[in-house]
Design a protein around this motif. Structure first.
Motif, short mmCIF file in Angstrom:
data_model
loop_
_atom_site.label_atom_id
_atom_site.label_comp_id
_atom_site.label_asym_id
_atom_site.label_seq_id
_atom_site.Cartn_x
_atom_site.Cartn_y
_atom_site.Cartn_z
N ASN A 264 0.83 -1.20 0.00
CA ASN A 264 0.00 0.00 0.00
C ASN A 264 0.87 1.26 0.00
O ASN A 264 1.62 1.50 0.94
CB ASN A 264 -0.92 -0.01 1.23
CG ASN A 264 -1.81 1.21 1.31
OD1 ASN A 264 -1.96 1.96 0.35
ND2 ASN A 264 -2.41 1.40 2.48
N SER A 265 0.77 2.06 -1.04
CA SER A 265 1.59 3.27 -1.16
C SER A 265 0.93 4.48 -0.54
O SER A 265 1.56 5.53 -0.39
CB SER A 265 1.86 3.57 -2.63
OG SER A 265 0.66 3.95 -3.31
N GLY A 266 -0.37 4.37 -0.22
CA GLY A 266 -1.09 5.51 0.32
C GLY A 266 -1.83 6.30 -0.73
O GLY A 266 -2.58 7.22 -0.41
N ALA A 267 -1.64 5.97 -2.01
CA ALA A 267 -2.37 6.63 -3.09
C ALA A 267 -3.78 6.04 -3.17
O ALA A 267 -4.12 5.09 -2.46
CB ALA A 267 -1.63 6.44 -4.42
N THR A 268 -4.62 6.59 -4.03
CA THR A 268 -5.96 6.05 -4.19
C THR A 268 -5.88 4.63 -4.77
O THR A 268 -4.87 4.25 -5.39
CB THR A 268 -6.81 6.91 -5.13
OG1 THR A 268 -6.24 6.89 -6.44
CG2 THR A 268 -6.91 8.34 -4.63
N ILE A 269 -6.94 3.86 -4.58
CA ILE A 269 -6.96 2.49 -5.10
C ILE A 269 -6.81 2.51 -6.62
O ILE A 269 -6.13 1.67 -7.20
CB ILE A 269 -8.26 1.78 -4.68
CG1 ILE A 269 -8.33 1.66 -3.16
CG2 ILE A 269 -8.34 0.39 -5.31
CD1 ILE A 269 -9.65 1.11 -2.64
#
Length: 332
Positions: A264-269
């Motif tokens: 999980n990079s923290g960007a939107t799905i």
């Protein structure tokens, strides 16, 4: 054009507002139910046999008598539809539309004191409001405050000049943040000082703001500090930038149907799916049109605009505006 249920429209005219922005005048079919100033529509064009849909705000007055309405769009460098609209769209083209939607609208009874505030492309829905108020004979006090990089970058400049000169109940002030004019009434970015100069009291003035996330955040913080949050209505024209260093950026995002796991990079799905080589369907990338909606099997997600966290199992989420919080599994 004779469809009973499906909204379609023909392009009447494409007007270039600036070097990168255009207004499209549309004549809809009988399925069109009209709009309230401030609402938006899903705008679909077919190019090379593929329909592409984006969401644009209506910019025209709701008082038009000729059966047409318009949307006004700035062509973004990476915006396929906005670029096509600005450079290639021509009269007589058939457009696929949704009915107008959105809660960013004026009340049925407009108060005597009103603030319309916008930044950049966010001018389009509030311009619809201003045009409608002008043509309906509204006599209450209206303050229209707009922020643009320069006059050349501003949409509707000549019309705003004319309205400022002829509409006695409106005060129109434009602030050019990068190329300010020598005799400008205000300068710089939004600040409470600007409202005080214009004699606008946030605690008693119904206020509408549309623009980039930074502007909306500044306005919202100001109203919150004054205890005036209930007077403020907001509309983003672009999803706020996600903080990739947020605490949410932990765990694994699993694209269950594709058999792909990604940290999980923290960007939107949606952004993480594209980074993983997937090509999910999407439309507006703003959480409006539902094109990207899919099932989240389990895990928690955060809405990038509202900040709301949801952890329900087997719920539908809009992947363009939801960020995974920890481990998340989606049906993609």
């Amino acid at each position: 054009m004779l469809a009973v249920k499906h909204v379609r429209a023909r392009v009447v005219e494409v007007v270039h507002e600036t070097g990168v922005a255009s207004t499209v005048v549309l004549r809809p079919n009988g399925a069109w139910r009209g709009f309230k100033p401030g609402q938006h529509v899903e705008f679909g064009v077919e190019v090379d046999g593929k329909r592409r849909v984006r969401v644009f705000s209506v910019s025209s007055s709701a008082r038009r008598k000729d059966g047409t309405f318009s949307v006004s769009v700035k062509a973004h460098p990476d915006g396929y539809v906005s670029q096509y609209l600005h450079h290639e769209l021509s009269p007589r083209t058939l457009i696929h539309l949704s009915q107008a939607d959105g809660d960013f609208v004026l009340p049925d009874v407009v108060p005597d004191d009103l603030l319309l505030l916008s930044g950049g492309s966010g001018i389009t829905p509030v311009m619809s409001m201003l045009r409608t108020l002008s043509e309906s004979g509204h006599t209450g006090r209206v303050t229209f405050l707009h922020y643009a990089r320069s006059r050349e970058d501003e949409m509707f400049s000549e019309e705003l000049d004319a309205l400022a000169a002829s509409y006695e109940f409106v005060r129109i002030v434009r602030v050019y943040t990068r190329e300010p004019e020598a005799d400008a009434e205000l300068a710089g970015r939004f600040d409470l000082v600007h409202l005080k100069h214009l004699e606008v009291d946030p605690t008693s003035t119904l206020s509408y703001v549309c623009g980039p996330a930074g502007l909306i955040a500044s306005v919202r913080d100001t109203y919150d500090e004054l205890g005036a949050a209930e007077q403020l209505h907001t509309e983003y024209f672009k999803v706020p930038t996600v903080d990739l260093d947020a605490e949410d950026a932990t765990g694994t995002l699993t694209f269950d149907d594709s058999g792909i796991d990604a940290a999980n990079s923290g960007a939107t799905i949606l952004e993480q799916a594209e980074a993983a080589g997937l090509t999910p369907e999407f439309g507006c990338r703003m959480g409006v049109c539902n094109t990207c909606a899919l099932k989240k099997n389990h895990g928690a997600v955060r809405h990038v605009i509202t900040g709301e966290v949801s952890a329900s199992t087997d719920e539908t989420v809009k992947i363009c505006v939801h960020v995974p919080v920890g481990d998340v599994n989606v049906a993609l």
